[in-house]
Design a protein around this motif. Sequence first.
Motif, PDB file in Angstrom:
ATOM      1  N   VAL A   1       0.835  -1.196   0.000  1.00  0.00           N
ATOM      2  CA  VAL A   1       0.000   0.000   0.000  1.00  0.00           C
ATOM      3  C   VAL A   1       0.871   1.247   0.000  1.00  0.00           C
ATOM      4  N   ALA A   2       0.366   2.282  -0.652  1.00  0.00           N
ATOM      5  CA  ALA A   2       1.019   3.583  -0.654  1.00  0.00           C
ATOM      6  C   ALA A   2       0.214   4.518   0.233  1.00  0.00           C
ATOM      7  N   VAL A   3       0.821   5.596   0.635  1.00  0.00           N
ATOM      8  CA  VAL A   3       0.116   6.595   1.429  1.00  0.00           C
ATOM      9  C   VAL A   3      -1.131   7.036   0.666  1.00  0.00           C
TER      10      VAL A   3
ATOM     11  N   ALA B   1      -4.351   4.503   4.159  1.00  0.00           N
ATOM     12  CA  ALA B   1      -3.013   4.190   4.669  1.00  0.00           C
ATOM     13  C   ALA B   1      -2.279   5.496   4.964  1.00  0.00           C
ATOM     14  N   GLU B   2      -1.729   5.595   6.150  1.00  0.00           N
ATOM     15  CA  GLU B   2      -0.955   6.775   6.523  1.00  0.00           C
ATOM     16  C   GLU B   2       0.524   6.596   6.197  1.00  0.00           C
ATOM     17  N   TYR B   3       0.932   5.349   5.981  1.00  0.00           N
ATOM     18  CA  TYR B   3       2.319   5.025   5.669  1.00  0.00           C
ATOM     19  C   TYR B   3       2.349   4.047   4.502  1.00  0.00           C
ATOM     20  N   ALA B   4       3.440   4.032   3.779  1.00  0.00           N
ATOM     21  CA  ALA B   4       3.638   3.015   2.745  1.00  0.00           C
ATOM     22  C   ALA B   4       4.140   1.745   3.426  1.00  0.00           C
ATOM     23  N   GLY B   5       3.720   0.603   2.911  1.00  0.00           N
ATOM     24  CA  GLY B   5       4.181  -0.655   3.484  1.00  0.00           C
ATOM     25  C   GLY B   5       3.426  -1.829   2.893  1.00  0.00           C
ATOM     26  N   VAL B   6       3.539  -2.950   3.564  1.00  0.00           N
ATOM     27  CA  VAL B   6       2.864  -4.178   3.136  1.00  0.00           C
ATOM     28  C   VAL B   6       1.896  -4.586   4.232  1.00  0.00           C
TER      29      VAL B   6
ATOM     30  N   TYR C   1       0.025  -3.173   9.205  1.00  0.00           N
ATOM     31  CA  TYR C   1       0.973  -3.242   8.094  1.00  0.00           C
ATOM     32  C   TYR C   1       2.380  -2.949   8.575  1.00  0.00           C
ATOM     33  N   ARG C   2       3.342  -3.340   7.750  1.00  0.00           N
ATOM     34  CA  ARG C   2       4.760  -3.163   8.091  1.00  0.00           C
ATOM     35  C   ARG C   2       5.445  -2.465   6.924  1.00  0.00           C
TER      36      ARG C   2
END
Length: 72
Positions: free
Chosen positions: A24-26, A44-49, A70-71
């Motif tokens: 996911v992207a911000v 999503a507030e942060y990019a991650g998986v 997510y991480r």
Amino acid sequence: MVEDVVAEIVATVLEVPAEPGLSVAVGDTIVLLDSMKMEIPVLAEYAGVLAEVKVAPGDQVQAGDVLATYRD
């Protein structure tokens, strides 16, 4: 870093377009909630998986409930 995505209001889960393992992207929609006949995307507030999605359509959530994790 591991981040929880939490509900900010009491609502019903309408859709869960995200799934575990998805990058996911911000700003990507993780969960779509319904409260008082309004659709509220949880972004999503942060990019991650996404590591885990803890809700399904039709679930009732309370403010502070963890919807997904997510991480980065």
